[in-house]
Design a protein around this motif. Structure first.
Motif, short mmCIF file in Angstrom:
data_model
loop_
_atom_site.label_atom_id
_atom_site.label_comp_id
_atom_site.label_asym_id
_atom_site.label_seq_id
_atom_site.Cartn_x
_atom_site.Cartn_y
_atom_site.Cartn_z
N GLU A 1 44.82 38.02 52.12
CA GLU A 1 45.87 37.41 52.94
C GLU A 1 47.22 37.97 52.52
N HIS A 2 48.01 38.44 53.51
CA HIS A 2 49.34 38.97 53.24
C HIS A 2 50.33 37.80 53.23
N ARG A 3 50.75 37.42 52.03
CA ARG A 3 51.50 36.18 51.85
C ARG A 3 53.00 36.40 51.66
N THR A 4 53.75 35.38 52.07
CA THR A 4 55.19 35.39 51.86
C THR A 4 55.60 34.56 50.64
N ILE A 5 54.73 33.72 50.15
CA ILE A 5 55.12 32.74 49.13
C ILE A 5 55.43 33.36 47.78
N TYR A 6 55.04 34.61 47.54
CA TYR A 6 55.27 35.19 46.22
C TYR A 6 56.72 35.60 45.99
N ALA A 7 57.54 35.45 47.00
CA ALA A 7 58.95 35.80 46.84
C ALA A 7 59.66 34.88 45.85
N PHE A 8 59.05 33.74 45.50
CA PHE A 8 59.71 32.78 44.61
C PHE A 8 59.76 33.25 43.16
N SER A 9 58.93 34.25 42.80
CA SER A 9 58.86 34.69 41.40
C SER A 9 59.00 36.19 41.29
N SER A 10 59.82 36.65 40.35
CA SER A 10 59.99 38.08 40.11
C SER A 10 58.72 38.71 39.54
N HIS A 11 57.77 37.86 39.14
CA HIS A 11 56.50 38.34 38.60
C HIS A 11 55.78 39.26 39.60
N PHE A 12 56.05 39.07 40.89
CA PHE A 12 55.37 39.84 41.92
C PHE A 12 56.21 40.98 42.47
N ASP A 13 57.38 41.22 41.89
CA ASP A 13 58.25 42.29 42.36
C ASP A 13 57.97 43.59 41.62
N GLU B 1 59.43 48.00 41.61
CA GLU B 1 60.62 48.79 41.92
C GLU B 1 60.66 49.23 43.38
N ASP B 2 59.50 49.40 43.99
CA ASP B 2 59.49 49.82 45.39
C ASP B 2 58.99 48.71 46.30
N GLU B 3 57.67 48.63 46.49
CA GLU B 3 57.07 47.62 47.38
C GLU B 3 56.62 46.40 46.59
N PRO B 4 57.07 45.19 46.95
CA PRO B 4 56.63 44.00 46.22
C PRO B 4 55.15 43.71 46.47
N ARG B 5 54.54 43.02 45.51
CA ARG B 5 53.13 42.63 45.66
C ARG B 5 53.05 41.35 46.49
N ARG B 6 52.30 41.39 47.57
CA ARG B 6 52.20 40.24 48.47
C ARG B 6 50.77 40.00 48.97
N LEU B 7 49.83 40.93 48.73
CA LEU B 7 48.48 40.79 49.25
C LEU B 7 47.59 40.07 48.25
N HIS B 8 47.05 38.93 48.65
CA HIS B 8 46.25 38.08 47.77
C HIS B 8 44.82 38.57 47.73
N LEU B 9 44.28 38.75 46.52
CA LEU B 9 42.98 39.39 46.35
C LEU B 9 41.81 38.42 46.12
N GLY B 10 42.11 37.17 45.87
CA GLY B 10 41.05 36.19 45.64
C GLY B 10 41.02 35.13 46.71
N VAL B 11 40.27 34.08 46.43
CA VAL B 11 40.26 32.90 47.28
C VAL B 11 40.83 31.74 46.49
N ASP B 12 41.70 30.97 47.11
CA ASP B 12 42.24 29.77 46.48
C ASP B 12 41.50 28.54 46.97
N ILE B 13 41.18 27.66 46.04
CA ILE B 13 40.61 26.36 46.37
C ILE B 13 41.60 25.32 45.89
N TRP B 14 42.27 24.67 46.82
CA TRP B 14 43.32 23.70 46.50
C TRP B 14 42.72 22.31 46.35
N GLY B 15 43.06 21.65 45.25
CA GLY B 15 42.54 20.31 44.99
C GLY B 15 43.41 19.62 43.96
N ASN B 16 42.94 18.52 43.43
CA ASN B 16 43.72 17.74 42.48
C ASN B 16 43.63 18.33 41.07
#
Length: 239
Positions: free
Chosen positions: A76-88, A90-105
């Protein structure tokens, strides 16, 4: 034969060897498809930069749609990673998610879906990173496969050691809360790899979109192992 085909064949031929990752009852539970791309206009800058608000948004989606878990993310090509410089970069930022997320408590029990051993583990303690992470190694009739579990509780790393035997359906972890999981709404990042490329305790879960085909060769669809039914999708407006 291509490793992707070998994995698909193993799953098809040995369904009894595939266990669960979370407690999901297909007869009574439902999954909600979370859209974290630019198509979802609810994902404002204010929302993704405030983990408390982001968590509430996820919780509201699950509650309003009567779903126990949220799901999504593979390639999934995500926009949410813009919140952290961890995904930046020098050229193209990292935005493509490689796993599956399971959201829960937070505290949700996580299981090993396959027999294997502990390959490595560590606390990737950076804003937006995995937080506590476990990687298992599996041998599927000669096919080497690795499974990664990110955003865990710190307690999940206690008592582990490299080479520790792990059985299918054995509890290996619990989901971490915001303070310990890399500052994310509680969820599991579940990812498969054929080759760890020498890495230990960590492996990229997000890449540059331009490199999708390169990463996809080593990272099969986790859905092969999860075997979840189709998720509830309320459309892009409500993710």
């Amino acid at each position: 034969m291509d490793k992707h085909k070998l994995l698909a064949n193993y799953v098809n031929n040995h369904p009894e060897a595939i266990g669960k990752v979370v407690d999901f009852d297909a007869a009574n539970d439902r999954l909600f498809q979370l859209d974290l791309t630019a198509a979802n206009k609810e994902l404002t800058v204010e929302l993704i930069n405030n983990t408390g608000l982001f968590s509430q948004w996820v919780n509201d989606k699950l509650r309003d749609n009567n779903c126990h878990y949220g799901i999504g993310g593979y390639m999934e090509h995500r926009t949410i990673y813009a919140f952290s410089s961890h995904f930046d970069t020098e050229d193209e930022p990292r935005r493509l998610h490689l796993g599956v997320d399971i959201w829960g408590n937070a505290g949700t029990t996580i299981y090993a879906p396959l027999d294997g051993i502990v390959h490595s583990y560590q606390n990737n303690n950076h804003l937006g990173d995995y937080g506590p992470t476990i990687i298992l190694q599996h041998n599927l009739d000669g096919l080497e496969l690795y499974s990664l579990y990110g955003h865990l509780s710190r307690e999940s790393l206690s008592g582990l050691y490299v080479g520790m035997p792990i059985s299918r359906d054995q509890q290996i972890a619990t989901l971490g809360d915001i303070e310990e999981n890399g500052n994310w709404p509680p969820h599991l990042h579940f990812q498969l790899m054929f080759d760890m490329e020498g890495k230990k305790g960590d492996y990229p879960g997000v890449c540059k979109f331009s490199e999708k085909e390169i990463w996809q060769r080593n990272i099969p669809d986790p859905g092969l192992i999860l075997r979840f039914p189709d998720a509830v999708n309320a459309g892009a407006v409500s993710a």
